[in-house]
Design a protein around this motif. Structure first.
Motif, PDB file in Angstrom:
ATOM      1  N   GLY A  87       5.838   2.342  -4.298  1.00  0.00           N
ATOM      2  CA  GLY A  87       6.049   3.636  -3.670  1.00  0.00           C
ATOM      3  C   GLY A  87       7.526   3.922  -3.497  1.00  0.00           C
ATOM      4  O   GLY A  87       8.302   3.020  -3.168  1.00  0.00           O
ATOM      5  N   VAL A  88       7.918   5.176  -3.750  1.00  0.00           N
ATOM      6  CA  VAL A  88       9.304   5.595  -3.528  1.00  0.00           C
ATOM      7  C   VAL A  88       9.285   6.764  -2.542  1.00  0.00           C
ATOM      8  O   VAL A  88       8.312   7.535  -2.496  1.00  0.00           O
ATOM      9  CB  VAL A  88       9.995   6.005  -4.851  1.00  0.00           C
ATOM     10  N   PRO A  89      10.323   6.895  -1.719  1.00  0.00           N
ATOM     11  CA  PRO A  89      10.328   7.958  -0.699  1.00  0.00           C
ATOM     12  C   PRO A  89      10.206   9.344  -1.315  1.00  0.00           C
ATOM     13  O   PRO A  89      10.767   9.631  -2.375  1.00  0.00           O
ATOM     14  CB  PRO A  89      11.691   7.773  -0.021  1.00  0.00           C
ATOM     15  N   ASP A  90       9.459  10.203  -0.627  1.00  0.00           N
ATOM     16  CA  ASP A  90       9.286  11.586  -1.074  1.00  0.00           C
ATOM     17  C   ASP A  90       9.268  12.484   0.157  1.00  0.00           C
ATOM     18  O   ASP A  90       8.479  12.251   1.090  1.00  0.00           O
ATOM     19  CB  ASP A  90       7.986  11.726  -1.866  1.00  0.00           C
ATOM     20  N   GLU A  91      10.113  13.513   0.148  1.00  0.00           N
ATOM     21  CA  GLU A  91      10.236  14.376   1.334  1.00  0.00           C
ATOM     22  C   GLU A  91       8.941  15.106   1.655  1.00  0.00           C
ATOM     23  O   GLU A  91       8.583  15.278   2.815  1.00  0.00           O
ATOM     24  CB  GLU A  91      11.371  15.389   1.123  1.00  0.00           C
ATOM     25  N   LEU A 127       0.833  -1.199   0.000  1.00  0.00           N
ATOM     26  CA  LEU A 127       0.000   0.000   0.000  1.00  0.00           C
ATOM     27  C   LEU A 127       0.871   1.253   0.000  1.00  0.00           C
ATOM     28  O   LEU A 127       1.820   1.368   0.780  1.00  0.00           O
ATOM     29  CB  LEU A 127      -0.900  -0.014   1.241  1.00  0.00           C
ATOM     30  N   ILE A 128       0.559   2.177  -0.907  1.00  0.00           N
ATOM     31  CA  ILE A 128       1.277   3.454  -0.978  1.00  0.00           C
ATOM     32  C   ILE A 128       0.413   4.527  -0.323  1.00  0.00           C
ATOM     33  O   ILE A 128      -0.774   4.650  -0.633  1.00  0.00           O
ATOM     34  CB  ILE A 128       1.561   3.841  -2.445  1.00  0.00           C
ATOM     35  N   ILE A 129       1.000   5.267   0.613  1.00  0.00           N
ATOM     36  CA  ILE A 129       0.279   6.381   1.237  1.00  0.00           C
ATOM     37  C   ILE A 129       0.924   7.664   0.749  1.00  0.00           C
ATOM     38  O   ILE A 129       2.009   8.055   1.187  1.00  0.00           O
ATOM     39  CB  ILE A 129       0.301   6.281   2.773  1.00  0.00           C
ATOM     40  N   ARG A 130       0.243   8.327  -0.185  1.00  0.00           N
ATOM     41  CA  ARG A 130       0.768   9.536  -0.821  1.00  0.00           C
ATOM     42  C   ARG A 130       0.036  10.749  -0.266  1.00  0.00           C
ATOM     43  O   ARG A 130      -1.140  10.965  -0.533  1.00  0.00           O
ATOM     44  CB  ARG A 130       0.576   9.466  -2.335  1.00  0.00           C
ATOM     45  N   GLY A 131       0.739  11.525   0.555  1.00  0.00           N
ATOM     46  CA  GLY A 131       0.122  12.729   1.116  1.00  0.00           C
ATOM     47  C   GLY A 131      -1.143  12.440   1.899  1.00  0.00           C
ATOM     48  O   GLY A 131      -2.091  13.241   1.901  1.00  0.00           O
ATOM     49  N   GLY A 132      -1.184  11.271   2.571  1.00  0.00           N
ATOM     50  CA  GLY A 132      -2.360  10.910   3.359  1.00  0.00           C
ATOM     51  C   GLY A 132      -3.404  10.121   2.600  1.00  0.00           C
ATOM     52  O   GLY A 132      -4.358   9.618   3.199  1.00  0.00           O
ATOM     53  N   TYR A 133      -3.271   9.997   1.285  1.00  0.00           N
ATOM     54  CA  TYR A 133      -4.220   9.225   0.474  1.00  0.00           C
ATOM     55  C   TYR A 133      -3.681   7.812   0.218  1.00  0.00           C
ATOM     56  O   TYR A 133      -2.507   7.644  -0.121  1.00  0.00           O
ATOM     57  CB  TYR A 133      -4.454   9.910  -0.882  1.00  0.00           C
ATOM     58  N   TYR A 162      -3.562   2.013  -4.139  1.00  0.00           N
ATOM     59  CA  TYR A 162      -3.322   0.578  -4.265  1.00  0.00           C
ATOM     60  C   TYR A 162      -2.622   0.305  -5.601  1.00  0.00           C
ATOM     61  O   TYR A 162      -3.201   0.528  -6.666  1.00  0.00           O
ATOM     62  CB  TYR A 162      -4.636  -0.193  -4.182  1.00  0.00           C
ATOM     63  N   PRO A 163      -1.360  -0.171  -5.560  1.00  0.00           N
ATOM     64  CA  PRO A 163      -0.608  -0.389  -6.795  1.00  0.00           C
ATOM     65  C   PRO A 163      -1.343  -1.224  -7.834  1.00  0.00           C
ATOM     66  O   PRO A 163      -1.250  -0.967  -9.030  1.00  0.00           O
ATOM     67  CB  PRO A 163       0.668  -1.091  -6.305  1.00  0.00           C
ATOM     68  N   ARG A 164      -2.098  -2.236  -7.388  1.00  0.00           N
ATOM     69  CA  ARG A 164      -2.748  -3.109  -8.363  1.00  0.00           C
ATOM     70  C   ARG A 164      -3.702  -2.326  -9.264  1.00  0.00           C
ATOM     71  O   ARG A 164      -3.812  -2.609 -10.459  1.00  0.00           O
ATOM     72  CB  ARG A 164      -3.505  -4.241  -7.665  1.00  0.00           C
TER      73      ARG A 164
END
Length: 497
Positions: free
Chosen positions: A429-433, A399-405, A408-410
């Motif tokens: 998901g890749v790290p993002d500051e 699971l990727i959590i992007r900015g709180g959202y 789902y990769p699938r």
């Protein structure tokens, strides 16, 4: 009648002259397979095997794997299947952790198994077909089958170790028998007239239960394919008039995109089974259109012997779904506290049933964490529709959590697979500051197709919410895969800019 090896003895009694194994132009009948396994049991007993002793098999898909597998069970031992490609330190770890007393290794292996066995002080026996056959021929078959309890361990299957060092899932005779019987009757509906193509590794639980044990229990013929290759599989289907093919999604993608697919004679196929990972809907439909054979998708894992749920051939099938739980298996969707989620919401798939492992070998704390209340936490996020059909949304850890959202990769991979140039895609998901994680995609194009990363990014952006599309897309020649053909996302790293 608890020992899993009873399946072979029973089938040999009913169908002694039926083909059990086929490899190339060679055929082994059920009577021969039963006799060879009884001789293997005699060999093991002469080597001092005691009930409950662990014996490791480091073999590809060859008849000797099947002979030894049932021979070990027949003698009362526990089978420890291992990937023949393991390196010395990995072999040593598996042997030490399992407490194996003996390792059988394929003669063409590069020697890593022998070195690992030496390091672990475990007896090593190379398996060369002619020499092995001669060794067995000197022994009188010992047809008696060791008496075991249903909850005794039959197989110690090491998981892939995505969360640390591999753990041995202790699978019982009763659990494996139940899963095999339900597969034969309710899922694959196998008979002695069936011919199954077995290119799934037999050291992996999918190939072990759903091809080998299912074929043996039903009296079907198992066509062994030591190494998956699209043309080899298509040729095997045609030559042996195969009725059932089983594979993981990457195999279906490879067969669908193979240049010789249109000329292949697959007219005898009645059923295709997919598992091991989620099958993109576009690949499912494309495969069915090209090969004219129904594909049933299901879900399982090493810890569940393996099948949990399936699309059944006698019920409506829903593309993209893993179907409904098999007989006697219960499922729930739970939150992080183990409470049932509201119907229609996404939760972690929890499983209970006779197919469940006894636990992780010598790991009581990890067993308790995985099965805290009698329900195994699978680590897979799923939803269930109003008809009870399950849909895997993604791995909980993926699971990727992007900015709180939540992303789902699938879902994004499904969109990428709809692009005509895309053969395979992996979203991670890749790290993002700023956002914590950003969405990225590694893509393999179809042979001869062209598409730029920018084009693929735009394609997805037009089809999903703004926060979901991959901000980073790169093209690769191939994606890293495990021994069963599953894409290994943990080994994918985004290119550095």
């Amino acid at each position: 009648m608890a020992n899993l090896a009873e399946f072979l003895a029973e089938t040999a009694g009913r169908h002694p002259e039926s083909a059990a194994l086929r490899l190339g132009t060679g055929t082994t009948t059920y009577a021969e397979l039963d006799r060879l396994s009884a001789r293997a049991a005699a060999l093991l007993r002469t080597e001092g095997l005691r009930p409950g002793d662990r014996v490791a098999l480091m073999l590809p898909n060859v008849p000797e794997f099947v002979v030894l597998y049932y021979g070990i069970l027949r003698a009362g031992g526990i089978v420890v299947p291992m990937n023949p490609l393991l390196k010395t330190r990995e072999t040593e770890y598996h042997l030490r952790d399992s407490g194996a007393v003996l390792l059988f290794e394929w003669h063409q292996a590069p020697g890593e198994g022998a070195q690992g066995a030496a390091a672990a002080s475990v007896r090593h026996m190379p398996v060369e077909p002619a020499a092995f056959a001669a060794e067995l021929a000197r022994l009188e078959p010992q047809y008696e089958i060791a008496t075991v309890a249903g909850d005794d361990i039959a197989v110690l299957l090491y998981t892939s170790g995505t969360t640390g060092r591999p753990k041995g899932a202790a699978l019982t005779h009763a659990g494996l028998r139940h899963n095999t019987e339900v597969n034969v009757v309710n899922v694959q509906q196998m008979t002695t007239d069936d011919v199954v193509v077995g290119c799934l590794p037999l050291f992996h639980i999918f190939g072990q239960t759903c091809t080998m044990n299912v074929a043996v229990h039903s009296g079907a013929a198992l066509v062994l394919v030591p190494r998956f290759d699209p043309q080899t599989v298509l040729d095997a289907i045609a030559r042996h008039r195969a009725t059932v093919f089983e594979g993981v999604p990457t195999m279906y993608a490879a067969l669908l995109q193979h240049p010789g697919a249109d000329e292949a004679d697959v007219s005898t196929l009645r059923l295709c089974i997919s598992g091991g990972a989620s099958l993109p809907v576009e690949i499912l439909h494309g495969f069915e259109r090209r090969f004219g054979c129904m594909v049933l998708e299901g879900f399982g894992m090493s810890e569940t012997s393996p099948v949990v749920s399936f699309n059944h051939p006698d019920r409506p099938r829903k593309a993209g779904s893993i179907g409904t739980p098999i007989q006697d298996v219960e499922v729930r969707l739970v939150d992080d506290e183990g409470r049932d989620v509201i119907p229609g919401e996404v939760g972690e798939l929890a499983v209970r049933g006779p197919n469940l492992m006894k636990g992780y070998w010598n790991r009581p704390e990890e067993t308790a964490a995985a099965i805290p209340d009698g329900w195994l936490r699978t680590g897979d996020l799923a939803r269930q529709d109003e008809d009870g059909y399950l849909y895997i949304v993604d791995r909980k850890k993926d699971l990727i959590i992007r900015g709180g959202y939540n992303v789902y990769p699938r879902e994004i991979e499904e969109v990428l697979h709809e692009h005509p140039a895309v053969a395979l895609a992996a979203v991670l998901g890749v790290p993002d500051e700023r956002l914590g994680e950003e969405i990225a995609a590694a893509v393999v194009l179809r042979p001869g197709a062209e598409a730029s990363p920018e084009e693929l990014q735009e394609y997805v952006r037009d089809r999903v919410a703004a926060y979901k599309y991959p901000r980073q897309v790169w093209l690769v020649d191939a994606l890293p895969m495990g021994p069963s053909g599953k894409i290994l996302k943990r080994e994918i790293s985004a290119p550095v800019h």
